[in-house]
Design an enzyme around this catalytic site. Structure first.
Site, PDB file in Angstrom:
ATOM      1  N   LYS A   1       1.016  22.232 -58.024  1.00  0.00           N
ATOM      2  CA  LYS A   1       0.878  23.014 -59.182  1.00  0.00           C
ATOM      3  C   LYS A   1       1.890  22.580 -60.260  1.00  0.00           C
ATOM      4  CE  LYS A   1       4.876  25.381 -58.918  1.00  0.00           C
ATOM      5  NZ  LYS A   1       6.050  25.128 -60.003  1.00  0.00           N
TER       6      LYS A   1
ATOM      7  N   VAL B   1       8.058  15.504 -53.035  1.00  0.00           N
ATOM      8  CA  VAL B   1       9.052  16.331 -52.435  1.00  0.00           C
ATOM      9  C   VAL B   1       9.936  16.852 -53.591  1.00  0.00           C
ATOM     10  CG1 VAL B   1      10.574  16.815 -50.685  1.00  0.00           C
ATOM     11  CG2 VAL B   1       8.427  15.642 -49.996  1.00  0.00           C
ATOM     12  N   ALA B   2      10.470  18.102 -53.348  1.00  0.00           N
ATOM     13  CA  ALA B   2      11.505  18.698 -54.291  1.00  0.00           C
ATOM     14  C   ALA B   2      11.437  18.135 -55.652  1.00  0.00           C
ATOM     15  CB  ALA B   2      12.946  18.076 -54.013  1.00  0.00           C
TER      16      ALA B   2
ATOM     17  N   MET C   1       6.758  20.976 -57.655  1.00  0.00           N
ATOM     18  CA  MET C   1       5.471  21.240 -57.881  1.00  0.00           C
ATOM     19  C   MET C   1       4.968  21.852 -56.483  1.00  0.00           C
ATOM     20  SD  MET C   1       4.015  17.408 -58.909  1.00  0.00           S
ATOM     21  CE  MET C   1       2.359  18.236 -59.082  1.00  0.00           C
ATOM     22  N   ALA C   2       5.816  22.685 -55.859  1.00  0.00           N
ATOM     23  CA  ALA C   2       5.598  23.275 -54.823  1.00  0.00           C
ATOM     24  C   ALA C   2       4.846  23.004 -53.661  1.00  0.00           C
ATOM     25  CB  ALA C   2       4.467  24.640 -55.361  1.00  0.00           C
ATOM     26  N   GLY C   3       5.295  21.744 -53.285  1.00  0.00           N
ATOM     27  CA  GLY C   3       4.630  20.888 -52.090  1.00  0.00           C
ATOM     28  C   GLY C   3       4.987  21.776 -50.838  1.00  0.00           C
ATOM     29  N   GLY C   4       6.392  22.208 -50.708  1.00  0.00           N
ATOM     30  CA  GLY C   4       6.634  22.881 -49.409  1.00  0.00           C
ATOM     31  C   GLY C   4       5.958  24.186 -49.357  1.00  0.00           C
ATOM     32  N   SER C   5       5.469  24.893 -50.666  1.00  0.00           N
ATOM     33  CA  SER C   5       4.848  26.180 -50.645  1.00  0.00           C
ATOM     34  C   SER C   5       3.310  25.925 -50.457  1.00  0.00           C
ATOM     35  CB  SER C   5       5.080  26.776 -52.037  1.00  0.00           C
ATOM     36  OG  SER C   5       6.344  27.279 -52.308  1.00  0.00           O
ATOM     37  N   ALA C   6       2.761  24.808 -50.673  1.00  0.00           N
ATOM     38  CA  ALA C   6       1.453  24.453 -50.334  1.00  0.00           C
ATOM     39  C   ALA C   6       1.329  24.129 -48.886  1.00  0.00           C
ATOM     40  CB  ALA C   6       1.152  23.087 -51.161  1.00  0.00           C
TER      41      ALA C   6
ATOM     42  N   ASP D   1       6.213  30.941 -54.682  1.00  0.00           N
ATOM     43  CA  ASP D   1       5.375  29.999 -54.973  1.00  0.00           C
ATOM     44  C   ASP D   1       3.872  30.133 -53.890  1.00  0.00           C
ATOM     45  OD1 ASP D   1       6.254  29.314 -57.342  1.00  0.00           O
ATOM     46  OD2 ASP D   1       7.082  27.587 -56.717  1.00  0.00           O
TER      47      ASP D   1
END
Length: 311
Positions: free
Chosen positions: A18, A106-107, A110-115, A147
């Site tokens: 995102k 990563v970090a 863009m909310a990669g961990g949340s995705a 997120d």
């Protein structure tokens, strides 16, 4: 409904990252979070998670793809925490092995961990045959992070609270962006701490979505949208990472309609007039050697929850 994990099937889910078209920060709350008013929009840059059966009570993860080496240990992985929370709530004897292919920086804000967490909730729900329903999964998502509910929902949404209270917004138009990543991440808690240092509580107003932003989205007008972009975390992020100012400045010089940090950074997002303009902007960044990676994306990207399949 997905079958039992004992069948040996696998479930694959793709969930997009995102950007925040507006990230307006309000006063710090007693729980340590800040009230936010934000407009999320998913982009056509996604992580893919595949869940397969594992022994009862076991949740493991392996990560491949872009930035995989930057992902922390399994115990800290938000997808693992998501699967364990789902199991603890609905299926204490379930287990899963998660394979994640990273496409989201990563970090990078863009909310990669949340995705990945959202993907794990959906994949394990189907793998374990739970069928707990979208609302229940969204409730778990909110417990995992601010997120996670949006990455589960996808599309476009206005967020309030700490970002977890969502109101979907229908957007029938496609917008074109260029994302410029950085070789070094930025800690979201550190950016918020710097925000608090720069802004005494008495000077922070209740957050409001910028006038005209939603109208520009629904009209499909990138010029009008560019005039409403806002990120209150840009000041503290740039204070911590002054080099990002040069990236934002390069976007202006190259003719982007507008630019801003994505979330707490350090990824910078630049709005283009159309697909051809986005490609030209990307070529300009590459020629100048700005940033680490350059991505040309569309927004809103595909929605998270419906995009799951077996095999």
């Amino acid at each position: 409904m997905a079958e039992s994990a004992s069948t040996g099937e696998r479930v694959r889910v793709r969930v997009p990252g995102k950007i925040n078209l507006a990230l307006c920060v309000g006063p710090r709350r007693p729980d340590g979070f800040h009230d936010l008013a934000t407009v999320f929009q998913s982009v056509s840059l996604a992580d893919e998670l595949t869940a397969t059966p594992a022994p009862a009570g076991v949740v493991t993860v392996e990560v491949a793809g872009a930035d995989a080496a930057l992902v922390g240990p399994a115990e800290d992985n938000l997808a693992v925490r998501a699967a364990r929370l789902l199991a603890a709530t609905y299926a204490p004897d379930a287990g899963a092995h998660l394979q994640i292919v990273k496409g989201i920086p990563v970090a990078g804000g863009m909310a990669g961990g949340s995705a990945d967490a959202a993907a794990a909730l959906l994949a394990c729900d189907r793998l374990w045959g739970l069928d707990v329903g979208t609302e229940a999964l969204l409730d778990l998502a909110a417990r995992l992070g601010s997120d996670v509910p949006f990455t589960a929902m996808g599309g476009t949404a206005v967020g309030h609270g700490r970002g977890e209270r969502l109101r979907p917004v229908r957007v029938d138009h496609v917008f074109h962006w260029v994302l410029v990543t950085s070789g070094t991440g930025l800690s979201t808690p550190a950016v918020f701490r710097r925000f608090d240092e720069l802004h005494p509580p008495q000077d922070v107003a209740d957050p409001q979505i910028p006038d005209g932003l939603l109208e520009a989205l629904q009209a499909g007008d990138p010029v009008a949208l560019a005039a409403t972009l806002r990120n209150d975390l840009a000041e503290p992020a740039l204070d911590l990472r002054p080099d990002l100012g040069a990236t934002l400045g390069a976007g202006t010089e190259l003719g982007a309609l507008g630019g801003l940090l994505s979330g707490s950074g350090p990824t910078c997002a630049f709005l283009a007039a159309d697909a051809e303009h986005a490609r030209a902007l990307a070529d300009g960044f590459r020629t100048r050697g700005v940033g680490r990676d350059i991505h040309v994306v569309e927004a809103p990207g595909s929605i998270g929850f419906p995009h799951a399949g077996r095999g």
